[in-house]
Design a protein around this motif. Structure first.
Motif, PDB file in Angstrom:
ATOM      1  N   THR A 282     -23.185  26.397  29.644  1.00 29.06           N
ATOM      2  CA  THR A 282     -21.863  26.272  29.027  1.00 29.06           C
ATOM      3  C   THR A 282     -20.901  25.529  29.943  1.00 29.06           C
ATOM      4  OG1 THR A 282     -21.196  28.426  29.907  1.00 29.06           O
ATOM      5  CG2 THR A 282     -22.180  28.389  27.707  1.00 29.06           C
ATOM      6  N   ALA A 283     -19.825  25.028  29.345  1.00 31.91           N
ATOM      7  CA  ALA A 283     -18.796  24.316  30.111  1.00 31.91           C
ATOM      8  C   ALA A 283     -17.972  25.318  30.917  1.00 31.91           C
ATOM      9  CB  ALA A 283     -17.896  23.547  29.159  1.00 31.91           C
ATOM     10  N   GLU A 284     -17.761  25.001  32.197  1.00 30.96           N
ATOM     11  CA  GLU A 284     -16.961  25.884  33.043  1.00 30.96           C
ATOM     12  C   GLU A 284     -15.465  25.657  32.851  1.00 30.96           C
ATOM     13  OE1 GLU A 284     -18.150  25.744  37.117  1.00 30.96           O
ATOM     14  OE2 GLU A 284     -20.217  26.354  36.698  1.00 30.96           O
ATOM     15  N   GLU A 285     -15.113  24.512  32.254  1.00 31.76           N
ATOM     16  CA  GLU A 285     -13.711  24.201  31.985  1.00 31.76           C
ATOM     17  C   GLU A 285     -13.658  23.186  30.856  1.00 31.76           C
ATOM     18  OE1 GLU A 285     -11.812  22.183  35.261  1.00 31.76           O
ATOM     19  OE2 GLU A 285     -13.655  21.122  35.791  1.00 31.76           O
ATOM     20  N   SER A 286     -12.480  22.942  30.318  1.00 28.14           N
ATOM     21  CA  SER A 286     -12.326  21.959  29.255  1.00 28.14           C
ATOM     22  C   SER A 286     -12.502  20.552  29.817  1.00 28.14           C
ATOM     23  CB  SER A 286     -10.940  22.088  28.616  1.00 28.14           C
ATOM     24  OG  SER A 286     -10.771  23.364  28.045  1.00 28.14           O
ATOM     25  N   GLY A 287     -13.047  19.674  28.994  1.00 29.10           N
ATOM     26  CA  GLY A 287     -13.247  18.305  29.461  1.00 29.10           C
ATOM     27  C   GLY A 287     -13.834  17.425  28.377  1.00 29.10           C
ATOM     28  N   ILE A 288     -14.017  16.155  28.727  1.00 31.63           N
ATOM     29  CA  ILE A 288     -14.613  15.178  27.818  1.00 31.63           C
ATOM     30  C   ILE A 288     -15.977  14.770  28.377  1.00 31.63           C
ATOM     31  CG2 ILE A 288     -14.358  12.898  26.750  1.00 31.63           C
ATOM     32  CD1 ILE A 288     -11.331  13.197  27.150  1.00 31.63           C
ATOM     33  N   ILE A 289     -17.032  14.878  27.556  1.00 34.52           N
ATOM     34  CA  ILE A 289     -18.376  14.478  27.994  1.00 34.52           C
ATOM     35  C   ILE A 289     -18.398  12.966  28.130  1.00 34.52           C
ATOM     36  CG2 ILE A 289     -20.837  14.435  27.406  1.00 34.52           C
ATOM     37  CD1 ILE A 289     -19.772  17.230  28.075  1.00 34.52           C
TER      38      ILE A 289
END
Length: 613
Positions: free
Chosen positions: A583-590
């Motif tokens: 899972t993503a550890e923080e918000s972001g753009i792939i």
């Protein structure tokens, strides 16, 4: 005289416990006839981890294996280990799939079904138990024995009564972790005989060395059957040696009546196999003795060692063994038997390797905590439940977990399509979609090419030029009836292998020419060769196989350009037989996807680049 009967576990539990389930059908064939003539009460030959290991590691069809063993062992009842609503997998399957699988297993050669549930939750045994009785097979209900503050003799007897009411023919004390002691065994066997009244079957792993003493006290208390393995695959994490138990009971009221000379002849064969493969003997070490602390079962221990070595973390075994009882207590003291042994063990491994307890939680652990595997034996740590599930509600105890799985046979059959040629193929895909799809695809292509390559003009083709599959089946029958283990056919750069199990390997393709060195360029999507400093990586926390989607053919979880939120699933890494969501550890753009679906990944492999937002 009240002889004790013997079940032989060599072809299933013994090699699962000592050899990480890597025994091949070719290892078994030469000795099956003699094993069949011993006079065992049953031979455990199938189920447990042998089903998926055939597909994952051995390039064998598990149904073919069962049929071949049945053909060579017509006199001895064949036994399998069935994980209740989990069958031979690691999660619940629908009632229809469970029922069909049981009937197919009986049809292909299984006479005795030993059925257990990791949580001793009778709801998870009901459907399989009814199907076994419908199929006319022997239903052996197993108690998953363990030691904890919430497991008592009364609780085990109560569960045995529930199994009897469901129609069990025998009751098995399944001591998978070697936790039984002689006097506990005596008390439990006497209580089962007095209060339940069914024949009692005792299954002990040697591990800490108690098992032979347990069997003697079990015999004195009235046990009817005990489990053993041939000496080359006995001791350590496996069962006691059959030669030892037969010799110990001779000239007693419990004399098994088995021929020691024949057993030694069989043992010499298996010793040769063990030596030729360079496999270790089962031994009891300090680590084994510490089972009375960590409670890790034999099969779990061998797989745990293998998986840690695969993760290049073999030196962390002691840390993992310290972590396992801690995790077990936090989630309500489940017995450490499949699938809960894998679920608890994998969580402990992840906690140790990442250094962040409960930061990554496999899907299976989340489902267990939610209640989808059944009722936990004891209360769970509320802080852990909150951390894993947030505010999500647990499953109501009034709902049978297996009833929530609605997958129909027709849906699975449509999904696998023309790759499946039998109900067994469809069931194999229902249980293990990725592995079965890969196997059926490879072997369909392999079989077609094999026929083409072996054909002289018209010899293996019909007049219209199509493949005559019957010719290949006849060739396989000839091989099966002979003393030859396999035939290799080569033509040009192609090679085809036909084995006794009926497996046809895919031909090797001619070596491709080396690709020309590409000119330096930017990424296909126009990204610069040097990534911006702001980009961060998401790496594989373990060795495994990466899946970009939740099912074959489904859309990927994320693609380049997607904005993701903290905690959102990005991919799955399959390791230690469990699906571990990354899972993503923080918000972001792939910004970059670095791996493809079904790629193998190493610990630390970069999976994604993302830009925090």
């Amino acid at each position: 005289m009240r002889p004790v009967h013997i079940t032989d576990t060599t072809l299933r539990d013994a090699h699962q416990s000592l050899w990480a389930t890597r025994m091949e059908i070719g290892d078994m064939l030469p000795i099956l006839g003699k094993m069949d003539s011993v006079g065992y009460w049953s031979m455990e030959v199938w189920g447990g981890a042998t089903f998926d290991s055939c597909l994952r590691f051995l390039d064998e069809n598990p149904w073919d294996r069962l049929r071949v063993i049945k053909k060579h062992c017509p006199k001895t009842p064949l036994q399998m280990l069935l994980r209740g609503q989990n069958l031979v997998g690691y999660h619940h399957y629908s009632d229809e799939i469970v029922t069909r699988f049981v009937h197919a297993s009986k049809r292909n050669g299984i006479d005795v079904f030993r059925v257990f549930d990791a949580l001793n939750d009778i709801r998870n045994v009901e459907v399989a138990g009814r199907a076994i009785k419908e199929a006319g097979a022997h239903f052996e209900g197993a108690i998953s024995y363990t030691v904890s503050p919430v497991h008592t003799l009364d609780s085990f007897i109560d569960y045995a009564q529930q199994l009897k009411e469901l129609g069990a023919d025998t009751i098995c004390i399944k001591d998978m972790a070697g936790m039984l002691t002689p006097f506990r065994t005596e008390r439990m066997v006497r209580a089962l005989k007095d209060q339940v009244g069914l024949p009692v079957h005792v299954h002990c792993h040697y591990i800490g060395g108690m098992a032979p003493m347990n069997y003697l006290k079990a015999a004195e208390a009235g046990a009817d059957i005990v489990d053993t393995a041939v000496v080359a695959l006995a001791f350590g994490n496996s069962q006691p040696a059959v030669e030892m138990i037969v010799a110990a009971l001779k000239e007693s009221p419990y004399d098994t009546g088995l021929d020691l000379d024949l057993l030694f002849e069989i043992a010499e064969y298996w010793e040769g196999v063990r030596s030729a493969k360079g496999l270790k003997r089962g031994i009891t070490t300090l680590l084994s003795m510490e089972v009375f602390s960590h409670q890790v079962p034999g099969g779990m221990m061998s797989n745990l060692v293998s998986q840690l070595e695969l993760q290049k973390a073999g030196d962390r075994l002691a840390d993992v063994l310290d972590e396992i009882p801690r995790v077990r207590a936090e989630v309500g003291y489940p017995p450490l038997v499949t699938p809960l042994s894998q679920i608890v063990g994998t969580q402990a491994v992840i906690n140790v390797l990442t250094g962040k307890r409960w930061a990554i939680v496999p899907t299976e652990m989340k489902e267990y905590i939610r209640g989808y595997y059944g009722k936990a034996p004891g209360p769970m740590d509320k802080e852990i439940v909150q951390r894993v599930l947030g505010g999500e509600q647990l499953l109501s105890p009034d709902i049978r977990p297996g009833s929530l799985v609605k997958t129909t046979y027709a849906e699975v059959e449509a999904e696998i399509g023309d790759l499946a040629h039998s109900e067994e193929d469809v069931l194999m895909y229902a249980l293990f979609p990725n592995e079965a799809h890969a196997y059926l695809s490879a072997h369909r292509e392999g079989a077609e090419k094999a026929v083409f390559l072996m054909g002289g003009e018209g010899s293996h083709t019909k007049e219209d030029g199509s493949v005559d599959v019957n010719q290949i089946r006849e060739l396989i029958k000839i091989i099966e009836a002979s003393d030859v283990a396999e035939v290799i056919i080569e033509e040009g750069d192609n090679k085809v292998t036909l084995r006794k199990s009926g497996v046809v390997s895919s031909p090797s393709a001619p070596a491709a020419a080396a690709p020309a060195t590409p000119e330096p360029s930017t990424d296909p999507v126009g990204l610069p060769a040097v990534r911006p400093d702001a980009w961060k990586t998401i790496v594989a926390p373990m060795v495994g196989t990466l899946y970009t989607a939740g099912a074959p053919g489904a859309d990927p979880f994320v693609s380049v350009g997607d904005t993701v939120e903290e905690g959102q699933t990005l991919c799955i890494v399959e390791a230690m037989k469990l699906m571990n969501e990354i899972t993503a550890e923080e918000s972001g753009i792939i910004r970059e996807v670095c791996v493809s679906n079904a790629d193998p990944v190493e610990y630390g492999t970069v999976l994604f680049y993302y830009e925090p937002v």
